[in-house]
Scaffold this motif. Structure first.
Motif, short mmCIF file in Angstrom:
data_model
loop_
_atom_site.label_atom_id
_atom_site.label_comp_id
_atom_site.label_asym_id
_atom_site.label_seq_id
_atom_site.Cartn_x
_atom_site.Cartn_y
_atom_site.Cartn_z
N GLU A 76 0.85 -1.19 0.00
CA GLU A 76 0.00 0.00 0.00
C GLU A 76 0.88 1.24 0.00
OE1 GLU A 76 -3.72 -1.63 2.73
OE2 GLU A 76 -2.00 -0.63 3.67
N ARG A 96 -6.11 3.31 -11.07
CA ARG A 96 -5.38 2.65 -9.99
C ARG A 96 -4.25 1.80 -10.54
NH1 ARG A 96 -11.07 0.68 -7.53
NH2 ARG A 96 -10.93 -0.44 -9.52
N LYS A 150 -1.56 -1.05 -4.03
CA LYS A 150 -2.79 -0.48 -3.49
C LYS A 150 -2.59 0.97 -3.12
CE LYS A 150 -4.03 -4.99 -1.52
NZ LYS A 150 -4.26 -5.74 -0.25
#
Length: 605
Positions: free
Chosen positions: A283, A563, A568
């Motif tokens: 992330e 994205r 992430k």
């Protein structure tokens, strides 16, 4: 033997007056002694897309957004060059403090020439330095976009609301434009209340009115405009200009400046993003930045969003561990996600000038100090005159006619959608060629004008790759220009087509002497190709180096929501994240469009 590459002389004149400095802007400092500064969203790049995103996300006062920008307000660096349309060409060679000073690698298709590539290091990005064209892309381009990413929301009918959100249209000032330069437009296709001020420049180039006649003489029909999904034909060009004062409308002036008092928006100016930081779950947790020799961490609670452009967004991904594994390992970068498409698939338009000496006023006249003084006075007092126009006020687009494609190779003959043009013809920038291929110098004091033939549907593909693990070192930019056989054949046809217009009876009354560029000594296909190789230039429209696609596509970098695939809490929203270079005169408008759409996506969660 060919003389040095001919080029067009742009006019770096003195400032009209000192532009107002931006005072009281909410600049946030970066200090290693402070704890990590925390925001909901951290946007890297305060350019075209970045400021749209910052604006839309901070409409919610509970959402905290940081914008990291390596430059500052353009007015604080270049005075009013970014405001006065007639000074747009100054940025090609001027304002080095606002430039990243990028150069391409030697281009095999252009005789090994390395091109300087101006990218603006400033708030507003390239919307602060471009030629202000405003247009939509074609319906079929949106259909292809939707098909490639598997998302019907990208069709033209579904994206039209975002186009309208970018536009605040004002009718042209017919009192100051020439009577034979009155734009025809359908008011139904315009919109008011959107982000960018859009109008027609209050000055029409006399050269353009004649080019329109020449284009019509060879069968290119006149259209109302290029804001209804149809790009075929010729039309006066809409511009991102504020009608009341004649100034450029950019993402900085439209999406940032009126909202500087938002307390949930922080600007980190003169700050370089060094790398994206990931946790063990892959992330993105924030961005490591450097300013004034100080490095610190800016934390993102929800997402990091890259809007650093076609070169630096892939570069930042690569130095942060997202990219082709072999490339990253070469520089001892820990591989977070092996994405071979990062930095690949890059496209750019290429263009070449055809030039004549003419008996109408062109930008050449601005070299005369008295004429320039008069132009300055007219702009200051009336927001009109030659400096009210960047020069790119007329354009035509078409598919190459059948009689010129008879000898095309199998590679060149491909099925493009019916409304997707292959070439364009535009009148900017008007200027004086330094010399033609024989070394002949221009006549002092004479007016020269250029018609640019441009490749709209290139098949050559380039790449961006890191040269070191540091963002402070420029990336390797290989546009791979003019290497596809199709591009060569189409551009040869484009030169022939432009000559048909220029040599038509409709334009005969204003042309003086013989063709200046490329000159009568360039006639055969081989000679035209040689001229192209030594004369072409990129149009600074680099796109698609972080290509959007389906998650099942191994070469796709981002999904239909921007994205980044494989990690992430990280998005890319800028020209790099398009699936292809959209056809049309103003691809940067599609960057606004994407930013508006993905801002809605982010807000919906």
């Amino acid at each position: 033997m060919l003389a040095p590459r001919p080029s067009l002389l742009f006019f770096a004149s003195g400032l009209l007056y000192q532009a107002s400095s931006v005072m009281g802007a909410p600049t946030t400092s970066c200090s290693h002694s402070k704890p990590a500064q925390r925001f909901d969203y951290v946007i890297v790049g305060g350019g075209t897309a970045g400021l749209v995103l910052a604006n839309r996300l901070t409409e919610d006062p509970t959402v905290r957004v940081a914008v990291i920008e390596a430059g500052t307000f353009p007015e604080d660096v270049s005075g009013n060059w970014s405001q006065v349309p007639g000074y747009a060409g100054n940025f090609i060679t001027g304002a080095p403090e606002m430039s990243w000073n990028f150069h391409t690698t030697p281009q095999v298709g252009a005789n090994g020439h390395s091109f300087p590539y101006y990218r603006a290091k400033a708030l507003g990005g390239c919307s602060s330095i471009n030629f202000m064209a405003y247009a939509h892309t074609s319906e079929s381009a949106h259909e292809m976009w939707a098909n490639q990413v598997g998302d019907e929301s990208y069709t033209y009918s579904n994206m039209l609301k975002y186009y309208r959100r970018t536009m605040n249209f004002s009718p042209p000032r017919e009192d100051v434009r020439f009577r034979n330069a009155t734009p025809q437009y359908n008011a139904v296709d315009t919109a008011t209340g959107g982000g960018l001020d859009v109008t027609y420049a209050s000055y029409a180039q006399p050269w353009s009115t004649w080019v329109a006649e020449g284009l019509e003489a060879i069968g290119i029909p006149r259209r109302d405009h290029f804001i209804n999904g149809n790009l075929l034909g010729q039309s006066w060009q809409m511009n991102t200009i504020t009608q009341s004062n004649g100034f450029r409308s950019s993402s900085e002036t439209a999406y940032l400046r009126p909202y500087l008092d938002r307390h949930n928006l922080a600007l980190f100016r003169n700050t370089l993003a060094e790398r994206i930081v990931f946790n063990q779950r892959k992330e993105a947790t924030g961005v490591e930045v450097t300013t004034q020799d100080t490095t610190c961490f800016i934390s993102a609670r929800k997402e990091v969003i890259l809007s650093a452009g076609a070169f630096q967004s892939p570069q930042l991904l690569q130095v942060s561990g997202v990219g082709p594994a072999a490339l990253l390992q070469r520089f001892d970068i820990n591989v977070i996600a092996d994405r071979p498409g990062v930095g690949q698939n890059m496209e750019d338009h290429i263009t070449v000038p055809l030039s004549y000496r003419v008996n109408v006023e062109t930008a050449s006249a601005l070299l005369n100090s008295d004429y320039m003084a008069q132009a300055i006075d007219e702009f200051n007092n009336e927001a009109a005159g030659p400096l009210a126009s960047a020069g790119g006020d007329y354009m035509a687009m078409e598919k190459v006619p059948q009689e010129l494609r008879a000898g095309f190779s199998r590679e060149t003959v491909r099925e493009l959608p019916a409304d997707w043009p292959e070439v364009s013809f535009s009148v900017y920038p008007n200027g004086i060629p330094r010399s033609n291929l024989t070394g002949e110098e221009p006549v002092p004091g004479a007016n020269y004008a250029a018609l640019l033939a441009t490749l709209i549907a290139p098949q050559s593909r380039g790449s961006v790759s890191i040269a070191s693990p540091r963002m402070s070192d420029p990336p390797l930019i290989d546009l791979n220009l003019f290497t596809a056989q199709a591009d060569r054949e189409v551009m040869i046809a484009a030169v022939k087509r432009a000559r048909q217009a220029l040599q038509s009876q409709a334009m005969a009354p204003i042309l003086i002497a013989e063709e200046y560029l490329p000159g009568n000594g360039v006639q055969t296909d081989e000679e035209i190709l040689e001229y192209l190789i030594h004369t072409l230039n990129p149009l600074f429209h680099a796109f698609a180096s972080n290509r959007m696609g389906k998650t099942s596509d191994p070469m796709a970098v981002v999904d239909n929501h921007g994205r980044v695939i494989g990690v992430k809490k990280l998005r890319v929203v800028d020209s790099s994240s398009f699936p292809f270079l959209p056809p049309g005169p103003a691809p940067q408008i599609q960057v606004y469009l994407l930013a508006e759409k993905l801002a809605d996506d982010i807000k919906r969660g």
